[in-house]
Every structure is written in structure tokens, then in C-alpha cells.
Design an enzyme around this catalytic site. Sequence first.
Site, mmCIF file in Angstrom:
data_model
loop_
_atom_site.group_PDB
_atom_site.id
_atom_site.type_symbol
_atom_site.label_atom_id
_atom_site.label_comp_id
_atom_site.label_asym_id
_atom_site.label_seq_id
_atom_site.Cartn_x
_atom_site.Cartn_y
_atom_site.Cartn_z
ATOM 1 N N ASP A 37 0.865 -1.173 0.000
ATOM 2 C CA ASP A 37 0.000 0.000 0.000
ATOM 3 C C ASP A 37 0.912 1.237 0.000
ATOM 4 O O ASP A 37 2.109 1.124 0.267
ATOM 5 C CB ASP A 37 -0.866 -0.074 1.271
ATOM 6 C CG ASP A 37 -1.543 1.219 1.586
ATOM 7 O OD1 ASP A 37 -2.296 1.704 0.726
ATOM 8 O OD2 ASP A 37 -1.307 1.778 2.677
ATOM 9 N N ASP A 39 -0.118 5.133 1.108
ATOM 10 C CA ASP A 39 -0.289 6.084 2.209
ATOM 11 C C ASP A 39 -0.168 5.397 3.563
ATOM 12 O O ASP A 39 -0.895 4.447 3.857
ATOM 13 C CB ASP A 39 -1.662 6.763 2.137
ATOM 14 C CG ASP A 39 -1.749 7.790 1.031
ATOM 15 O OD1 ASP A 39 -0.845 8.641 0.941
ATOM 16 O OD2 ASP A 39 -2.720 7.742 0.247
#
Length: 287
Positions: A37, A39
Site C-alpha cells: 500500500d 499512504d
Amino acid sequence: MEFLDRPNVHIKDREYVIGQLEKMVADGAKKLQVVADFDRTLSKYKHNGHVCATCHNVLEEGGLPGEYKEQAYKIRDKYFPIETDPNLTIEEKTPYMVEWWTKAHALLEKYPLSKEMLHSMVAKSTAKLREGCTTFFDNLHASDIPLLVFSAGVGDIIREVIAQNSHMYDNMHVVSNDLNFDENGKMIGFKNAIIHVFNKNEHAVHDSDYFHNLSHRTNLLLMGDSLGDLQMANGAENVEAKLTIGFLNLRVEESLELYKSRYDIVICEDETMDVVNAIVNKILCIG
Ligand code: TMP
Ligand code: MG
């Protein structure tokens, strides 16, 4: 494997983790693929005590009229507590996330964003990669290990943050919400259907050639900070060994047991890639 003994590293089933890791070490670089991922996983949650920008926050921090920032913060303040509430299920949260992304993107589309603004917006922003991210990218690149960055953020911002603060190598592939620009470089919306934090299991990447072309890479390292990130590699084929690493950045006390029950390794309030790099080094026999 002393990196697993750090006080902020939590593991429900140590024997399982060590077993998966031993297989990954035995199989080496040729069998490995990584899915991460962006953020608050590759990027920091906090730097020197201050909360750092997510991709969307980069757009809010500067370059567009102040009223855009005000409206966007109002929306974020309503939905962010829902995203991170350990007392709600993913099913309960999902409709709110659809609402959040829909409202945030509709708001952005009202403002004059251009392609050429992105470089300086990122340069001036508080978005930061975790300490050790460049080492992580360098090591994966040197061993030609594919890295899928799968994000509900904004693809154009991710590529810019990585390029400005590290290296965007050709073994890295970003799947995210990409901005659409007209021939004059003016933003005219987003290219594809919304990716939010809890629909990463539904994305076209799972049925595309991406995972199929990597079906000989049977060992998978997955990293995220949301429980929705656990679905990012659903399309991976022939998986033999898999380790999931979860960064728990906030609401630690109330979320730890839940994260431990879902992620194989949970790393709490840590703004570095130290544990991930130690795992990658072990698999690649570095150091
Ligand atoms: P990620 O999938 O790379 O983690 O990106 C999703 C994050 O983006 C999620 O944790 C919430 C955040 N976000 C904002 O900060 N502002 C917004 O307007 C939206 C829609 C999401
Ligand atoms: Mg995240």
C-alpha cells in the site's frame, strides 16, 4: 531473527511466521514478489510528531484556492474516524468510504488543477517516505523483484513523491486513482472507477496479466496499514509462502488485537522500514 523481538513488533503465531520466512529464504529472490500500500505504509504517518500528508492531502496543502482545502478537511474530518474505527466492520465502513472518495473527487474536479502544478505541490508538501524506503526500493530493484504499489490515493502524486524522494524503478508498478488531463494538461477528472480503502479486492489488476505474469513468483510479501490492504494480492496465483506485514500507526491500544488477528506481523508506531528491510535482507541474503 532478532528484528522480530522488538517491543513494537507483535506476532500472533511466531512459528508460522518463521516457517514462511524460512521457505522464502530457501527459495530466494527469483520466487519473490512484493505488494505494498502507499499512504501510511510506504509513506510516513508522522514526522517529528507532525502528521504527514497523504496523497489527497498533498492536493489540499497548497496550490489550489483555500476554500478547496477547507471543504476537503471538512469531508476528511467526517470520514477518517470511520475508516480507522476498530468497532466497525469493513462491511459497515464500506458505504462511508464510497461516499468519502466520491465527495473528495467531485470536490477536486471543481478546481483548476494542472499537470505542471503537481511537481511543486509535492515538493512543498509534508508527504514523506518512511526512513529506509530507498534501501527497500534499491534492494528490490537490484534483485529484479516486482513491487506492486496498490493505493487508494492518487497515482500521479505517488509517482511524484517516489521520484522526488527516492527512485521510481522499472520493477515498480503503481495501481491507484489516476488523474485524467486534457491535451493542455488541465485536470478533467479521474481515469478509472474509484479505488477506496476497502475495494482493493475488486480491482481489475486481479484479473489482469499482472499477477498471471508473476505466477512463477510463488512467495509473496504484502504490506499495508489498513485491514482492506490485506486484499491487495487476491489475484496472485500459485502462492506457496505469504507474509503480511501491517503498520499500526494510530489507535494502537484499541486496534492491536484486531490487527494481530489479521496481519502476520504487526509493527506499531514505527516510521521506518527497518523490520521490512531486515526481512527482505534475510530473503535476499544481504548483510
Ligand atoms: P492508501 O490506499 O495508499 O493508503 O490511500 C488511502 C488513504 O487516503 C486513506 O487512508 C485515507 C486517505 N484519504 C485522504 O487522506 N483524503 C481523502 O480525501 C481521501 C479520499 C482519502
Ligand atoms: Mg494506507
